[in-house]
Scaffold this active site. Sequence first.
Site, mmCIF file in Angstrom:
data_model
loop_
_atom_site.group_PDB
_atom_site.id
_atom_site.type_symbol
_atom_site.label_atom_id
_atom_site.label_comp_id
_atom_site.label_asym_id
_atom_site.label_seq_id
_atom_site.Cartn_x
_atom_site.Cartn_y
_atom_site.Cartn_z
ATOM 1 N NE ARG A 4 -3.847 2.285 0.886
ATOM 2 C CZ ARG A 4 -4.938 2.510 0.176
ATOM 3 N NH1 ARG A 4 -5.268 1.697 -0.817
ATOM 4 N NH2 ARG A 4 -5.715 3.529 0.443
ATOM 5 C CD GLU B 232 -8.950 -22.716 29.495
ATOM 6 O OE1 GLU B 232 -8.071 -23.068 30.287
ATOM 7 O OE2 GLU B 232 -9.899 -23.450 29.155
#
Lengths: 597, 597
Positions: free
Chosen positions: A277, A387
Amino acid sequence: MAQETFLDPTELDIEAHRAQVLEQLRALARTDRPGLGYDPAHGGGGDVGGSLTSFEMLGFGDLSLMVKAGVQWGLFGGAVQLLGTERHHREYLRRITSGELLGCFAMTEHGHGSDVQHLRTTATFTDGGFVIDTPDESAVKEYIGNAARDGELAVVFAQLITGGESRGVHAFLVPIRVGGEPAPGVTITDCGRKAGLNGVDNGRLAFDGVRVGRAALLNRFADVAEDGTYSSPIESDNRRFFTMLGTLIRGRISVAGSAVNATKRALAVAVRYGERRRQFFTPDGDEVVLLDYRAHQRKLLPAIAKTYALHFAQERLVSTVHDLGTEPAEHDQRELESRAAGIKAVATWHATRTIQTAREACGGAGYLAENLLPALKADTDVFTTFEGDNTVLLQLVAKGLLTGYRDYFADLSTLATVRFAAEQLVETLLERTSARKVLDRLAGAADDEVLFDREWHLRLFEDREEHVLDGVARRLRKAAESGDAFAAFNDAQDHVLRTGRVHVDRLVLEAFAAAVDRCEDSAAAALLGRLCDLYALSDIEADRAWFLEHGRLTSGRAKAVTAAVNTLCAELRPYARVLVDGFAVPEQFLRAPMLES
Amino acid sequence: MAQETFLDPTELDIEAHRAQVLEQLRALARTDRPGLGYDPAHGGGGDVGGSLTSFEMLGFGDLSLMVKAGVQWGLFGGAVQLLGTERHHREYLRRITSGELLGCFAMTEHGHGSDVQHLRTTATFTDGGFVIDTPDESAVKEYIGNAARDGELAVVFAQLITGGESRGVHAFLVPIRVGGEPAPGVTITDCGRKAGLNGVDNGRLAFDGVRVGRAALLNRFADVAEDGTYSSPIESDNRRFFTMLGTLIRGRISVAGSAVNATKRALAVAVRYGERRRQFFTPDGDEVVLLDYRAHQRKLLPAIAKTYALHFAQERLVSTVHDLGTEPAEHDQRELESRAAGIKAVATWHATRTIQTAREACGGAGYLAENLLPALKADTDVFTTFEGDNTVLLQLVAKGLLTGYRDYFADLSTLATVRFAAEQLVETLLERTSARKVLDRLAGAADDEVLFDREWHLRLFEDREEHVLDGVARRLRKAAESGDAFAAFNDAQDHVLRTGRVHVDRLVLEAFAAAVDRCEDSAAAALLGRLCDLYALSDIEADRAWFLEHGRLTSGRAKAVTAAVNTLCAELRPYARVLVDGFAVPEQFLRAPMLES
């Protein structure tokens, strides 16, 4: 099987996505991966490291599959393997491995997530078996993966009651679905759409007088005899509970590994885009490649460095788990749990931040689903709180340090920690002073002699950890005398969290430095070395307020650190592509229209 | 109309969501809001401030509606009103206001987003009209809202070519859809699923020899006569271009306002949850409310303070725009554009960070779509890169400061800026020295006399800005002599961005301080005053490395700042609920199961 089986979806509705992930799970089940970590006696591979690494690899693809596989073979199968005994292994492990029996890990409740010790589901021994009950709304099992659609059997964590006495939390195998319908007494509801991971069928489970046999208790650490007599090889309730929990750290390790791999994928996408880009022209009429802008380099290169650092820390952790085997010494096990917790927290926060940065670095293109970043972002978001909530985990790391891993610091009771800090700390700290000597020696040297000196980085991280730990111990010790243990602990909470964080930072730097040292290809070692410099210096730069406040850096040297980070960004910019190629993300997971047209 | 019309969806697929948002848009069109900002001569309300505020209010609901309404009435209608002349107003404004005519704002192209001056779509004058063409893939109009499904007419930005000469970017009205089908020569594709805002039909537009009449040119700032002669009241191409762009700042202001309101909503949700949710017990057996933990207060209270600060800065900005009217003096206009750009950047980054924090503060519950945060997060994400990429916007702010708003700094040409810095800066800087005098006077005072002194906060922010600006100007001036303007600018880019940021921080603090001063209710003023202290001190804490490096804070005082932030968090914690209630988020947008059960 075709690679396309594992592509992640951008246009599926929830039900189609769930179906696709189940199909992917079944495809995985036909390989030897799922049973890698189980006991060879029951068809497993006996290879814990290989098993963890194979979960990590799922982190490159659709994370719904990683999570669903993690629930099935890591949490559910892992609990059967590690909390159960021979009778459970014989009966279930092969069917779990093959995916014939799908299951859940029903720990979290509506009212209690982090504080597992206070779960409220009950398992009452009566008439030779257990009755599982959800006493009220707050005890409903919540966010349970595999529950809403596919699971048949669940490992349910519940307060065991026998002889009218509560024995603390234990795990039970409870059928939740029979012939596709909820089992009698089991109510299943669907958690519905989530921010991400919509290929996983999370649900809620409530139990109303569900009877299971005596063999339903996963009885490695405690058993109930036919007459209801309770027995355990571990006397202390607390110790037993945390021993049971400790066996389950593999889930955290897998989440950390997947987070690191998802981060690699996001960075590989962003670097490829940043190299294609162009935007704005130089006065000479050249349109500038995004990655040639310093601001763009600053966004991506330190993140690449930290991702490498976490990769090596994770690799080291997995090796340690593998080498320690199933019966590690208690101190080693505690230390390992702490390390897994800390790396999980740091790696998942890094994933959240870096994937966001990668999205922004790709502008509007990064916002389109077809360009992969939206799903990566949405799926990994929950990693910071599942978790183990990261804040709670860092606290756990700090408590391990404060208690010298001498007890079940996973118990988050503030009273216990404050007491430990008061009693045990002086000696631990007196052992460490070498770091300061090295730093004092280097303090007078010129910036360019010191800034890229690994010894300096290592000692600076070490010294910071010692100082922070020492400070928090002193605070808690003083506060312990004040009488209100909670207030004392709470007042120091940000200091406690910082202790956990700088400890992990030190472990991560050590792992990276060791990886550089053992690299045999000299060109690769040189590049990795510069990247390790960037990791260390970025970390120091981000935390330079602390170093300045505590006389560890002069303002001149602090400014030199910032300048060195800029220098390294420019120096490493030409290697950006080779560095993300080094992540070895399978090409099929990098197919995005913005990288092709 | 029923309030339920505006609820945001959690379970709709894209097509249903787009349909719902269109219906909401039509419901809005039946009120007097859409035309509030337009000329009364064409049915408008002539109330720019009211119009901006009503867009902001949409920030409380489904942000797809805010964006779609922003495209229709802000960008599309705004361009017709501000770039067009009487003939366009007469023909279109009423139908745009009523929603009878739906339109697009086709500026961004595949290859050029931030660098609008280099758009590549062409409008060639021939045979008394214009022919619109997309010369290649990079010129395809990209991410255009309202294009994929509903828009009929587009304001297309294209390079005007007349008499074989390129005249720069101008805006043209081009029909893109007739009877629901793409107009002849127009190719429309759908951008498909996005990370969020899926109720907006973003699409791509390509033009192949599309003929429009001469009146299609929005000709307020330039016109083409029947014979093709080009004329403009503004001589310089550059100046004309940025004058045209400047009229469109209302879009940025609306995005900033919506970002602030979405942040308020996320904080209101997180505080309510943090006051209900308990986890872990004290040694006395009480289960602790999350918001009583210091770590939790640290997550939410400084964010609340900054949200108030941005609210007041935004309010001040909207008032200024309102008061300046449609023909402001050039310097005022430049300064306003800069302020809008800066507040947009800071407010949208704050939204992204804070909504993420709010999600994490609600744990797993925050990850469920039904609890609102996932959509808030996904929808606001793109705010940091659309309506101007934040990095580019901060650069623009810095350039305004460096050039004293004396020219079209919106031109991002690095050469121009470096030259300006070289020539014009010394005088600007010499004007300001009063801040340092006050700071020198306060340097010797005790911490508790200084830390909560608004004068100290204000002068510290002011002095920081002066110093950073002075430094970057010196760097650029020195570098300008080196010859390579791009390299010089790029080398200082992080310094340039920092200049923009600290300038905005100062403006925001001043707005907050002024709001406290004008608050007539003494209890409210006292509470707001403490909140303003928290905003100022959190900002100083986050940036204390700079203050230390530059001798603005001693390490003792820097530590005292951190301690003061903790003190303020504890002091304001009992007011957390009242503070988020003060955001006045309509109750219907706070209905989440996790806040009810």
